[in-house]
Design a protein around this motif. Structure first.
Motif, PDB file in Angstrom:
ATOM      1  N   THR A  79       8.508  -0.856  16.255  1.00  0.00           N
ATOM      2  CA  THR A  79       8.737  -1.476  14.952  1.00  0.00           C
ATOM      3  C   THR A  79       7.835  -0.850  13.903  1.00  0.00           C
ATOM      4  OG1 THR A  79       7.082  -3.214  15.262  1.00  0.00           O
ATOM      5  CG2 THR A  79       9.322  -3.694  16.029  1.00  0.00           C
ATOM      6  N   ILE A  80       8.296  -0.936  12.674  1.00  0.00           N
ATOM      7  CA  ILE A  80       7.489  -0.512  11.528  1.00  0.00           C
ATOM      8  C   ILE A  80       7.592  -1.585  10.457  1.00  0.00           C
ATOM      9  CG2 ILE A  80       7.192   1.167   9.665  1.00  0.00           C
ATOM     10  CD1 ILE A  80       8.204   3.306  11.568  1.00  0.00           C
ATOM     11  N   GLN A  81       6.429  -2.081  10.035  1.00  0.00           N
ATOM     12  CA  GLN A  81       6.342  -3.050   8.955  1.00  0.00           C
ATOM     13  C   GLN A  81       5.595  -2.383   7.804  1.00  0.00           C
ATOM     14  OE1 GLN A  81       7.458  -6.433   8.863  1.00  0.00           O
ATOM     15  NE2 GLN A  81       6.952  -6.213   6.708  1.00  0.00           N
ATOM     16  N   MET A  82       6.211  -2.340   6.635  1.00  0.00           N
ATOM     17  CA  MET A  82       5.551  -1.757   5.468  1.00  0.00           C
ATOM     18  C   MET A  82       4.581  -2.782   4.873  1.00  0.00           C
ATOM     19  SD  MET A  82       8.930   0.114   3.932  1.00  0.00           S
ATOM     20  CE  MET A  82       8.115   0.945   2.583  1.00  0.00           C
ATOM     21  N   VAL A  83       3.444  -2.305   4.376  1.00  0.00           N
ATOM     22  CA  VAL A  83       2.414  -3.167   3.793  1.00  0.00           C
ATOM     23  C   VAL A  83       2.313  -2.838   2.310  1.00  0.00           C
ATOM     24  CG1 VAL A  83       0.007  -3.893   3.895  1.00  0.00           C
ATOM     25  CG2 VAL A  83       1.171  -3.149   5.996  1.00  0.00           C
ATOM     26  N   PRO A  84       2.982  -3.612   1.448  1.00  0.00           N
ATOM     27  CA  PRO A  84       2.931  -3.316   0.008  1.00  0.00           C
ATOM     28  C   PRO A  84       1.581  -3.679  -0.596  1.00  0.00           C
ATOM     29  CG  PRO A  84       4.172  -5.331   0.413  1.00  0.00           C
ATOM     30  CD  PRO A  84       3.804  -4.777   1.760  1.00  0.00           C
ATOM     31  N   GLY A  85       1.378  -3.228  -1.827  1.00  0.00           N
ATOM     32  CA  GLY A  85       0.162  -3.563  -2.561  1.00  0.00           C
ATOM     33  C   GLY A  85      -1.000  -2.632  -2.317  1.00  0.00           C
ATOM     34  N   GLN A  86      -0.778  -1.540  -1.609  1.00  0.00           N
ATOM     35  CA  GLN A  86      -1.862  -0.619  -1.273  1.00  0.00           C
ATOM     36  C   GLN A  86      -1.710   0.748  -1.936  1.00  0.00           C
ATOM     37  OE1 GLN A  86      -4.502  -1.738   0.603  1.00  0.00           O
ATOM     38  NE2 GLN A  86      -3.419  -3.688   0.442  1.00  0.00           N
ATOM     39  N   GLY A  87      -0.577   1.018  -2.572  1.00  0.00           N
ATOM     40  CA  GLY A  87      -0.320   2.324  -3.157  1.00  0.00           C
ATOM     41  C   GLY A  87      -0.735   2.431  -4.612  1.00  0.00           C
ATOM     42  N   LYS A  88      -0.998   3.675  -5.016  1.00  0.00           N
ATOM     43  CA  LYS A  88      -1.346   3.968  -6.410  1.00  0.00           C
ATOM     44  C   LYS A  88      -0.671   5.268  -6.813  1.00  0.00           C
ATOM     45  CE  LYS A  88      -5.710   1.654  -6.339  1.00  0.00           C
ATOM     46  NZ  LYS A  88      -7.101   1.676  -6.185  1.00  0.00           N
ATOM     47  N   PRO A  89      -0.299   5.406  -8.086  1.00  0.00           N
ATOM     48  CA  PRO A  89       0.296   6.666  -8.538  1.00  0.00           C
ATOM     49  C   PRO A  89      -0.723   7.804  -8.520  1.00  0.00           C
ATOM     50  CG  PRO A  89       0.261   5.028 -10.319  1.00  0.00           C
ATOM     51  CD  PRO A  89      -0.378   4.407  -9.129  1.00  0.00           C
ATOM     52  N   LEU A  90      -0.214   9.007  -8.364  1.00  0.00           N
ATOM     53  CA  LEU A  90      -1.058  10.199  -8.448  1.00  0.00           C
ATOM     54  C   LEU A  90      -1.268  10.519  -9.920  1.00  0.00           C
ATOM     55  CD1 LEU A  90      -2.382  12.610  -6.875  1.00  0.00           C
ATOM     56  CD2 LEU A  90      -0.269  13.844  -7.328  1.00  0.00           C
TER      57      LEU A  90
END
Length: 164
Positions: A79-90
Motif C-alpha cells: 500500500t501507499i498512503q500519501m501524506v499531504p502538507g509536507q511539500g513546498k514549491p521550488l
C-alpha cells in the motif's frame, strides 16, 4: 512502514515557484513511478500512478489508502498512503543553488518507490522547457530537472508530525 519523500530540483528562469498547478497538495495531480516489492525485489514493469483524490479500502478493511497493489511475482499486497502538507514549491534561489525541495511524502508498506516519471502541461520529456511569457514580457525556462526519493523519519504525531 517506511516514509519516502519525493524531492526535486531544477534550474528555473523567469519563474518564482515550480510546483503542480494546484499546489503541492493538488488532489488531482498524479504521481507516476515504478515500485520494488520489499518481499521479493520484483520491480513493476509499468509505472504506477497515485493521487490524493484516489482512495481505496485497505485489504484488512480498516480504513483507506491511496493505492493497494499486488506484486505480480509473489502476490503480496503493498500500500501507499500519501501524506499531504509536507511539500513546498521550488523557488528560483533554491533551483540556482541546486537545492532540492520536497513535493510529497509517501507512507509505503510492502513497496519501495524507485523511479519516477513526471508529467506536466509543459513538455519536460526532453529534460528542458523554454517559452516566452507574453504577459510578463520575459523568457521562462526549466532545465536540469532532477528528482529523487529519500527515506525520511517521522517524529511527533498528528498535526505536529515532522518528517526529516
Amino acid at each position: 512502514m517506511v516514509y519516502y519523500a519525493l524531492e526535486f530540483t531544477a534550474e528555473i528562469d523567469g519563474l518564482t515557484n515550480l510546483q503542480p498547478r494546484g499546489g503541492c497538495d493538488d488532489p488531482t495531480y498524479t504521481y507516476y513511478f515504478k515500485l520494488r516489492c520489499e518481499n521479493c525485489g520484483e520491480i513493476t514493469q509499468k509505472s504506477t500512478c497515485v493521487s490524493l483524490s484516489e482512495e481505496v479500502p485497505l485489504p484488512n478493511g480498516r480504513g483507506t489508502t491511496n493505492l493497494v497493489q499486488k506484486c505480480k511475482l509473489c502476490s503480496r499486497d503493498g500500500t501507499i498512503q500519501m501524506v499531504p502538507g509536507q511539500g513546498k514549491p521550488l523557488t528560483d534561489s533554491q533551483g540556482q543553488s541546486g537545492q532540492y525541495t520536497r513535493l510529497m511524502i509517501f507512507d509505503c508498506r510492502g513497496f519501495e518507490p524507485i523511479s519516477g516519471e513526471t508529467t506536466f502541461e509543459m513538455d519536460l520529456s526532453e529534460g528542458d522547457f523554454a517559452d516566452y511569457d507574453e504577459k510578463s514580457e520575459c523568457p521562462v525556462g526549466i532545465s536540469n530537472l532532477k528528482a529523487a526519493f529519500k527515506v525520511v523519519k517521522k517524529t511527533g504525531d498528528g498535526a505536529r508530525a515532522v518528517y526529516r
